[in-house]
Write a protein that holds these residues in place. Sequence first.
Motif, PDB file in Angstrom:
ATOM      1  N   ALA A 154       0.807  -1.234  -0.092  1.00  0.00           N
ATOM      2  CA  ALA A 154      -0.199   0.022  -0.055  1.00  0.00           C
ATOM      3  C   ALA A 154       0.995   1.092  -0.055  1.00  0.00           C
ATOM      4  O   ALA A 154       0.640   2.067  -0.876  1.00  0.00           O
ATOM      5  CB  ALA A 154      -1.001  -0.012   1.211  1.00  0.00           C
ATOM      6  N   CYS A 173      -3.014 -12.486  -3.810  1.00  0.00           N
ATOM      7  CA  CYS A 173      -1.561 -12.122  -4.554  1.00  0.00           C
ATOM      8  C   CYS A 173      -0.385 -12.100  -3.820  1.00  0.00           C
ATOM      9  O   CYS A 173       0.390 -12.192  -4.387  1.00  0.00           O
ATOM     10  CB  CYS A 173      -1.887 -10.464  -4.948  1.00  0.00           C
ATOM     11  N   CYS A 233      -1.597 -10.935   1.909  1.00  0.00           N
ATOM     12  CA  CYS A 233      -2.862 -11.181   1.060  1.00  0.00           C
ATOM     13  C   CYS A 233      -2.824 -12.741   0.677  1.00  0.00           C
ATOM     14  O   CYS A 233      -1.637 -13.113  -0.188  1.00  0.00           O
ATOM     15  CB  CYS A 233      -3.168 -10.454   0.018  1.00  0.00           C
ATOM     16  N   LYS A 282      -8.064 -11.041   1.947  1.00  0.00           N
ATOM     17  CA  LYS A 282      -7.765 -10.510   0.445  1.00  0.00           C
ATOM     18  C   LYS A 282      -7.516  -8.779   0.669  1.00  0.00           C
ATOM     19  O   LYS A 282      -8.095  -8.250   1.224  1.00  0.00           O
ATOM     20  CB  LYS A 282      -9.182 -10.631  -0.434  1.00  0.00           C
ATOM     21  N   CYS A 283      -6.485  -8.472   0.116  1.00  0.00           N
ATOM     22  CA  CYS A 283      -6.037  -7.116   0.063  1.00  0.00           C
ATOM     23  C   CYS A 283      -7.238  -6.338  -0.603  1.00  0.00           C
ATOM     24  O   CYS A 283      -8.014  -6.853  -1.417  1.00  0.00           O
ATOM     25  CB  CYS A 283      -4.841  -6.799  -0.488  1.00  0.00           C
ATOM     26  N   PRO A 284      -7.441  -4.826  -0.485  1.00  0.00           N
ATOM     27  CA  PRO A 284      -8.246  -4.061  -1.195  1.00  0.00           C
ATOM     28  C   PRO A 284      -8.396  -4.214  -2.768  1.00  0.00           C
ATOM     29  O   PRO A 284      -9.246  -4.152  -3.428  1.00  0.00           O
ATOM     30  CB  PRO A 284      -7.813  -2.689  -0.656  1.00  0.00           C
ATOM     31  N   SER A 285      -6.879  -4.260  -3.141  1.00  0.00           N
ATOM     32  CA  SER A 285      -6.956  -4.489  -4.662  1.00  0.00           C
ATOM     33  C   SER A 285      -7.503  -5.655  -5.384  1.00  0.00           C
ATOM     34  O   SER A 285      -8.275  -5.772  -6.122  1.00  0.00           O
ATOM     35  CB  SER A 285      -5.191  -4.512  -5.051  1.00  0.00           C
ATOM     36  N   CYS A 286      -7.131  -6.887  -4.513  1.00  0.00           N
ATOM     37  CA  CYS A 286      -7.877  -8.345  -4.990  1.00  0.00           C
ATOM     38  C   CYS A 286      -9.253  -8.013  -4.808  1.00  0.00           C
ATOM     39  O   CYS A 286     -10.163  -8.789  -5.508  1.00  0.00           O
ATOM     40  CB  CYS A 286      -7.122  -9.147  -4.224  1.00  0.00           C
ATOM     41  N   SER A 287      -9.906  -7.438  -3.284  1.00  0.00           N
ATOM     42  CA  SER A 287     -11.310  -7.248  -3.359  1.00  0.00           C
ATOM     43  C   SER A 287     -11.890  -6.611  -4.529  1.00  0.00           C
ATOM     44  O   SER A 287     -12.840  -7.075  -4.849  1.00  0.00           O
ATOM     45  CB  SER A 287     -11.225  -6.882  -1.932  1.00  0.00           C
ATOM     46  N   SER A 288     -11.508  -5.499  -4.810  1.00  0.00           N
ATOM     47  CA  SER A 288     -11.922  -4.523  -5.851  1.00  0.00           C
ATOM     48  C   SER A 288     -12.100  -5.173  -7.226  1.00  0.00           C
ATOM     49  O   SER A 288     -12.963  -5.113  -8.140  1.00  0.00           O
ATOM     50  CB  SER A 288     -11.226  -3.241  -5.945  1.00  0.00           C
ATOM     51  N   ASN A 289     -10.980  -6.026  -7.502  1.00  0.00           N
ATOM     52  CA  ASN A 289     -10.584  -6.586  -8.824  1.00  0.00           C
ATOM     53  C   ASN A 289     -11.794  -7.817  -9.053  1.00  0.00           C
ATOM     54  O   ASN A 289     -12.380  -7.932 -10.124  1.00  0.00           O
ATOM     55  CB  ASN A 289      -9.289  -7.217  -9.104  1.00  0.00           C
ATOM     56  N   ARG A 329       0.939 -10.260  -1.438  1.00  0.00           N
ATOM     57  CA  ARG A 329       1.708  -9.324  -1.272  1.00  0.00           C
ATOM     58  C   ARG A 329       1.442  -9.014   0.425  1.00  0.00           C
ATOM     59  O   ARG A 329       0.443  -9.207   0.783  1.00  0.00           O
ATOM     60  CB  ARG A 329       1.352  -8.163  -2.105  1.00  0.00           C
TER      61      ARG A 329
END
Length: 256
Positions: free
Chosen positions: A204, A221, A218, A244-251, A223
């Motif tokens: 982040a 991913c 995560c 799940k990190c914010p990026s993976c959740s949003s994806n 990370r």
Amino acid sequence: MDGGGRGGVYNPRTVEEVYRDYQGRRNGLIKALTTDVERFYRQCDPEKENLCLYGFPSEQWEVNLPAEEVPPELPEPALGINFARDGMPENDWLSLVAVHSDAWLLSVAYYFGARFGFDKSDRKRLFNMINDLPTVFEVVAVYAKKQTTEKSSISNHSSNKSKSNTKGRGSESQMKYAKMQGKDDEDEMEDEDEDEHGDTLCGACGENYASDEFWICCDICERWFHGKCVKITPARAEHIKQYKCPSCSSNKRARP
């Protein structure tokens, strides 16, 4: 030579005088077998000829060869006490010499009684006076027991003190070792973490890993993130089965 010794001119004639003679000789013998025992032991060399232990009215003692005249002026002590010295335990040998010394003292006392015509009453009175005293053997036995007890007590005290000190030192050393070991384990774990994540950057904020901060990985991913950056606390992380990190959740949500 001491008065009253071999070839001496001292001749007690009354019951009281014979008793005093007995006391003096007895005290000399007791001294040889107790307080002077180390010197007495050294003088009784088995390599020498037949030796005797003499006690004198002056409360002195002497280890010497037997009288040369035959028959001797006075009854002679046990002959060859030195030969048995190294053939038995020291206390047993001293007890044996003490028993023979008692027999010699009585023989000298009754030699004077016979020489100067003690009657039945005098002999009985002399015997009762002598009998009121502990024998040389009894005195030596008590002395030996006391010495053994004292040595045992000193030995036990020293042993207990040594064990106590050793125990104290051991406990202290163990505590120090445990503390040092614990510290070393912590340092080692920190070093391992540093080695493992030293080059890791937060997904982040992009900053390096620090061992004193909470991080979470995560599961998608793989990370790593600072807990504070993704708003995850250690307590909350315990209840997350798959993070799940914010990026993976949003994806995942953005997929058609």
